[in-house]
Design a protein around this motif. Structure first.
Motif, PDB file in Angstrom:
ATOM      1  N   ASN A 109       0.736  -0.988   0.075  1.00 35.53           N
ATOM      2  CA  ASN A 109       0.014   0.137   0.353  1.00 35.53           C
ATOM      3  C   ASN A 109       0.832   1.145  -0.350  1.00 35.53           C
ATOM      4  N   ALA A 110       1.972   1.257   0.213  1.00 36.04           N
ATOM      5  CA  ALA A 110       3.012   2.230   0.389  1.00 36.04           C
ATOM      6  C   ALA A 110       3.426   3.142  -0.924  1.00 36.04           C
ATOM      7  N   LYS A 111       3.626   1.267  -1.610  1.00 33.21           N
ATOM      8  CA  LYS A 111       4.210   1.709  -3.131  1.00 33.21           C
ATOM      9  C   LYS A 111       2.854   2.627  -3.600  1.00 33.21           C
ATOM     10  N   ILE A 112       1.253   2.345  -3.374  1.00 34.25           N
ATOM     11  CA  ILE A 112       0.146   2.591  -4.144  1.00 34.25           C
ATOM     12  C   ILE A 112       0.259   4.243  -3.986  1.00 34.25           C
ATOM     13  N   VAL A 113      -0.032   4.461  -2.087  1.00 32.51           N
ATOM     14  CA  VAL A 113      -0.100   5.655  -2.266  1.00 32.51           C
ATOM     15  C   VAL A 113       1.398   6.619  -2.136  1.00 32.51           C
ATOM     16  N   LYS A 114       2.687   7.003  -2.237  1.00 28.18           N
ATOM     17  CA  LYS A 114       3.043   7.402  -2.547  1.00 28.18           C
ATOM     18  C   LYS A 114       3.541   7.656  -4.341  1.00 28.18           C
ATOM     19  N   SER A 119       0.887  12.159  -7.533  1.00 27.59           N
ATOM     20  CA  SER A 119       0.000  12.495  -8.887  1.00 27.59           C
ATOM     21  C   SER A 119      -0.540  13.856  -7.672  1.00 27.59           C
ATOM     22  N   ILE A 120      -1.181  13.878  -6.999  1.00 31.96           N
ATOM     23  CA  ILE A 120      -1.268  14.752  -6.158  1.00 31.96           C
ATOM     24  C   ILE A 120      -0.941  16.582  -6.257  1.00 31.96           C
ATOM     25  N   ALA A 121       1.095  15.824  -6.102  1.00 33.73           N
ATOM     26  CA  ALA A 121       1.981  17.179  -5.736  1.00 33.73           C
ATOM     27  C   ALA A 121       1.801  17.889  -7.812  1.00 33.73           C
ATOM     28  N   GLN A 122       1.206  16.964  -8.430  1.00 32.17           N
ATOM     29  CA  GLN A 122       1.443  17.269 -10.021  1.00 32.17           C
ATOM     30  C   GLN A 122      -0.329  18.692  -9.870  1.00 32.17           C
ATOM     31  N   HIS A 123      -0.554  17.387  -9.208  1.00 31.35           N
ATOM     32  CA  HIS A 123      -2.138  17.803 -10.092  1.00 31.35           C
ATOM     33  C   HIS A 123      -2.963  18.679  -9.160  1.00 31.35           C
ATOM     34  N   CYS A 124      -2.440  18.682  -8.027  1.00 33.10           N
ATOM     35  CA  CYS A 124      -3.515  19.838  -7.238  1.00 33.10           C
ATOM     36  C   CYS A 124      -2.955  21.048  -6.929  1.00 33.10           C
ATOM     37  N   ASP A 125      -3.905  22.135  -6.358  1.00 31.35           N
ATOM     38  CA  ASP A 125      -3.337  23.459  -5.058  1.00 31.35           C
ATOM     39  C   ASP A 125      -3.310  22.840  -4.126  1.00 31.35           C
ATOM     40  N   LEU A 126      -2.186  22.598  -3.801  1.00 30.56           N
ATOM     41  CA  LEU A 126      -1.566  22.343  -2.653  1.00 30.56           C
ATOM     42  C   LEU A 126      -2.264  22.882  -1.704  1.00 30.56           C
ATOM     43  N   ASN A 127      -2.170  24.243  -1.472  1.00 28.62           N
ATOM     44  CA  ASN A 127      -2.676  25.182  -0.968  1.00 28.62           C
ATOM     45  C   ASN A 127      -4.128  25.328  -0.394  1.00 28.62           C
ATOM     46  N   GLU A 148       6.475  12.236   1.242  1.00 28.26           N
ATOM     47  CA  GLU A 148       6.558  12.236   0.040  1.00 28.26           C
ATOM     48  C   GLU A 148       6.336  13.538  -0.597  1.00 28.26           C
ATOM     49  N   LEU A 149       4.507  14.277   0.142  1.00 27.70           N
ATOM     50  CA  LEU A 149       4.277  15.296  -0.561  1.00 27.70           C
ATOM     51  C   LEU A 149       5.014  16.296  -0.296  1.00 27.70           C
ATOM     52  N   GLU A 150       5.730  16.480   1.080  1.00 28.18           N
ATOM     53  CA  GLU A 150       7.054  17.793   1.480  1.00 28.18           C
ATOM     54  C   GLU A 150       7.753  17.111   0.144  1.00 28.18           C
ATOM     55  N   SER A 151       8.174  16.164  -0.356  1.00 30.80           N
ATOM     56  CA  SER A 151       9.375  15.952  -1.256  1.00 30.80           C
ATOM     57  C   SER A 151       9.067  17.017  -2.943  1.00 30.80           C
ATOM     58  N   LYS A 152       7.631  17.168  -2.816  1.00 35.45           N
ATOM     59  CA  LYS A 152       7.412  17.334  -4.223  1.00 35.45           C
ATOM     60  C   LYS A 152       6.976  18.815  -4.261  1.00 35.45           C
ATOM     61  N   SER A 153       6.881  19.306  -3.369  1.00 39.19           N
ATOM     62  CA  SER A 153       6.577  20.326  -2.550  1.00 39.19           C
ATOM     63  C   SER A 153       6.594  21.337  -1.954  1.00 39.19           C
ATOM     64  N   GLN A 154       8.406  21.808  -1.609  1.00 46.53           N
ATOM     65  CA  GLN A 154       9.422  22.722  -0.893  1.00 46.53           C
ATOM     66  C   GLN A 154       8.106  24.348  -1.067  1.00 46.53           C
ATOM     67  N   GLY A 155       8.533  24.463   0.496  1.00 50.55           N
ATOM     68  CA  GLY A 155       8.003  26.431   0.063  1.00 50.55           C
ATOM     69  C   GLY A 155       5.594  25.537   0.961  1.00 50.55           C
ATOM     70  N   THR A 156       4.876  24.521   1.061  1.00 47.73           N
ATOM     71  CA  THR A 156       3.781  24.918   0.944  1.00 47.73           C
ATOM     72  C   THR A 156       4.196  23.813   2.644  1.00 47.73           C
ATOM     73  N   GLN A 157       2.408  24.424   3.174  1.00 51.05           N
ATOM     74  CA  GLN A 157       2.523  23.706   4.416  1.00 51.05           C
ATOM     75  C   GLN A 157       1.740  22.158   4.280  1.00 51.05           C
ATOM     76  N   VAL A 158       1.962  21.556   3.499  1.00 50.13           N
ATOM     77  CA  VAL A 158       1.167  20.405   2.811  1.00 50.13           C
ATOM     78  C   VAL A 158       0.600  19.438   4.801  1.00 50.13           C
ATOM     79  N   GLU A 159       2.107  19.477   5.140  1.00 50.06           N
ATOM     80  CA  GLU A 159       1.580  18.288   6.473  1.00 50.06           C
ATOM     81  C   GLU A 159       0.134  18.401   7.588  1.00 50.06           C
ATOM     82  N   ALA A 286       7.729  20.094   7.795  1.00 49.65           N
ATOM     83  CA  ALA A 286       9.125  19.398   7.667  1.00 49.65           C
ATOM     84  C   ALA A 286      10.543  19.750   8.126  1.00 49.65           C
ATOM     85  N   GLN A 287      10.649  20.513   8.398  1.00 47.82           N
ATOM     86  CA  GLN A 287      12.288  21.079   9.227  1.00 47.82           C
ATOM     87  C   GLN A 287      11.689  20.023  10.574  1.00 47.82           C
TER      88      GLN A 287
END
Ligand code: NAD
Ligand code: LMR
Length: 356
Positions: A109-114, A119-127, A148-159, A286-287
Motif C-alpha cells: 500500500n505504500a507504493k500505491i500511496v506514494k 500525482s496529487i503534488a502534480q495536479h492539485c493546488d496544495l494550498n 512524499e508530498l513534502e519532497s515534491k512541494s517545498q514551500g507549502t505547509q502540505v503536512e 518538514a523542518q
C-alpha cells in the motif's frame, strides 16, 4: 475563501471501484446535495486503476436522480480526476485477509500511496486541497504520504492538509457503548448516541478510546469497560473474521468517511471559518518543528511522537488548534493501561513508514 472551480465543490475518490470506494461514492452521490448551500453544485470524480470497474460504477451512479455530477477516470487519467479538487478521499489499496495485521499491508500500500501522492503534488493546488487517507496501515501511511508530498512541494505547509481517517474507531466506540448500555439494563442518557473521543492511532493497542469522557461511558463496571475497549481496539478483526477472506470493513468505513467529507462542506463553501474532527495528523513540519503551539504541548505528553490522532480544528489553512484537553482529562487507567502501550506501538508504526 471558497475553493472550487466555477463555484463547484469537487471531491475525488481514488480507489472508487473498491468495497469502500463504491459505497462511499454512493453516499456522496445520494446525500451530498443536502449539505450544499443554495446554488452550489458538487462534482464527484471517481478514479481507479481498474478501468472497467470504475467506468461501470460511474455509469451506474450517474443514473441516480440527484444534482451531483459523477465522472469516472481510469488508468493514466488521474490528473483529470484531481484537477481543481477540494477534497481527495483515498481508499485505494489492498485490504486484510484473516490472519493478517494491517502492518502486513504496508509495503504494497505504500507504493500505491506514494504514486498517488506524486500525482496529487502534480495536479492539485496544495494550498487548498484536503487529503483524507483511508488506506491501511494508517499509522505508517500518513507519514509515507506526508513525506512524499513534502519532497515534491517545498514551500507549502502540505503536512497540515493530510488527514488520516480514524473516524471509524469513534463510530465503533459509540455503537458498541450503546449496545453495552442497553445490554446492562441501563437507560441511555439521551436518544443521541455518545460521542466517544478516540486518540492515538488506528491499529490494535494504538487505538485509545476515552470512554470516561462519554456520558454513558463512566457508568460501566471496570470489567465491562475493559471488554469494550478491547472490542473497539480489535473491531476491524471482527469484520475481517466475519467476511472470511472477502476483505475488511467497507460499509461502516464508507459511512465514517462520508460523515467526515460532509463535515468539510461548510469550510469549503466559506460558510464556516473552521470545522472540527479527530484525525491522525503530522505534529511537526518538514523542518522537524511543531506545526503550532498546541502541537508543541501535545508532543510533550506523547514522547515527542511526530504523528498522533487527536480532536482538532481545521481552517482553510489546514490543521489548526489541537484539543489537548482530552489527554489532560484521562483517568489513571486510560493513561497507564491504554496511552502508555499505544505510544510504544505507534512509535514503531511511524518509524516503519518513515523508513520506506
Ligand atoms: P478493495 O480491494 O475493495 O478496494 C481497493 C480499490 O483500490 C480497488 O478497486 C483497486 O483497484 C484500487 N486501487 C489499487 N491501486 C490503486 C491506485 N494506485 N490508484 C487508484 N486505485 C487503486 O479494498 P477496500 O475494502 O475498499 O479497502 C481499501 C483500503 O482501506 C484497505 O487498505 C483497507 O485496509 C483500508 N481500510 C481503512 C479503514 C480505516 O479506518 N482507515 C477502514 C477500512 C478499510
Ligand atoms: C478497520 O478498522 O475495520 C479497518 O482498518 C480495516 C481492517 O483491516 O481492520
Amino acid at each position: 475563501m471558497p475553493h472550487s472551480i466555477n463555484g463547484d465543490v469537487k471531491i475525488a475518490v481514488l480507489g472508487a471501484a473498491g468495497g469502500i470506494g463504491q459505497s462511499l461514492s454512493l453516499l456522496l452521490k445520494t446525500q451530498l446535495t443536502r449539505e450544499l448551500p443554495n446554488h452550489r453544485h458538487a462534482q464527484l470524480a471517481l478514479y481507479d486503476v481498474n478501468a472497467d470497474a470504475v467506468r461501470g460504477v460511474a455509469a451506474d451512479l450517474s443514473h441516480i436522480d440527484t444534482g451531483v455530477t459523477v465522472t469516472g477516470y481510469e488508468g493514466d487519467r488521474i490528473g483529470e480526476a484531481l484537477e481543481g479538487t477540494d477534497i481527495v478521499l483515498i481508499p485505494a489499496g489492498v485490504p486484510r485477509k484473516p490472519g493478517m495485521t494491517r502492518e502486513d499491508l504496508l509495503v504494497v500500500n505504500a507504493k500505491i500511496v506514494k504514486s498517488i501522492g506524486s500525482s496529487i503534488a502534480q495536479h492539485c493546488d496544495l494550498n487548498k486541497v484536503f487529503i483524507l487517507l483511508i488506506s491501511n496501515p494508517i499509522n505508517s501511511l500518513v507519514p509515507v504520504l506526508v513525506k512524499e508530498l513534502e519532497s515534491k512541494s517545498q514551500g507549502t505547509q502540505v503536512e497540515r492538509r493530510v488527514l488520516g481517517l480514524t473516524k471509524l474507531d469513534s463510530v465503533r466506540a459509540s455503537a458498541f457503548l450503546h449496545e453495552v448500555t442497553i445490554k446492562h439494563g441501563l437507560k441511555p442518557k439521551s436518544n443521541t448516541l455518545d460521542d466517544v473521543p478516540v486518540v492515538g492511532g488506528h491499529s490494535g493497542e494504538t487505538i485509545v478510546p476515552l470512554f470516561s469522557q462519554a456520558p454513558n461511558g463512566n457508568r460501566l463496571s471496570q470489567d465491562a469497560l475493559e471488554a469494550l475497549v478491547q472490542r473497539v481496539q480489535f473491531g476491524g478483526d471482527e469484520v475481517v473474521r466475519a467476511k472470511n477472506g472477502a476483505g475488511s470493513a467497507t460499509l461502516c468505513m464508507a459511512h465514517a468517511a462520508y460523515t467526515v467529507a460532509a463535515s468539510f462542506i461548510p469550510l469549503i463553501t466559506g460558510q464556516k471559518r473552521s470545522i472540527s474532527g479527530t484525525f491522525y495528523v503530522a505534529l511537526k513540519d518538514a523542518q522537524g518543528q511543531p506545526i503550532n503551539s498546541s502541537a508543541k504541548r501535545l508532543l510533550g505528553s506523547i514522547n515527542d511522537l511526530p504523528y498522533f490522532a487527536v480532536p482538532l480544528e481545521i481552517t482553510s489553512q489546514g490543521v489548526d488548534e489541537l484539543d489537548t484537553s482530552v489527554l489532560e482529562r484521562m483517568t489513571k487507567y486510560e493513561r497507564e493501561r491504554l496511552l502508555a502501550p499505544c505510544l510504544g506501538k505507534l512509535e514503531g508504526g511511524i518509524r516503519n513508514g518513515l523508513s520506506l
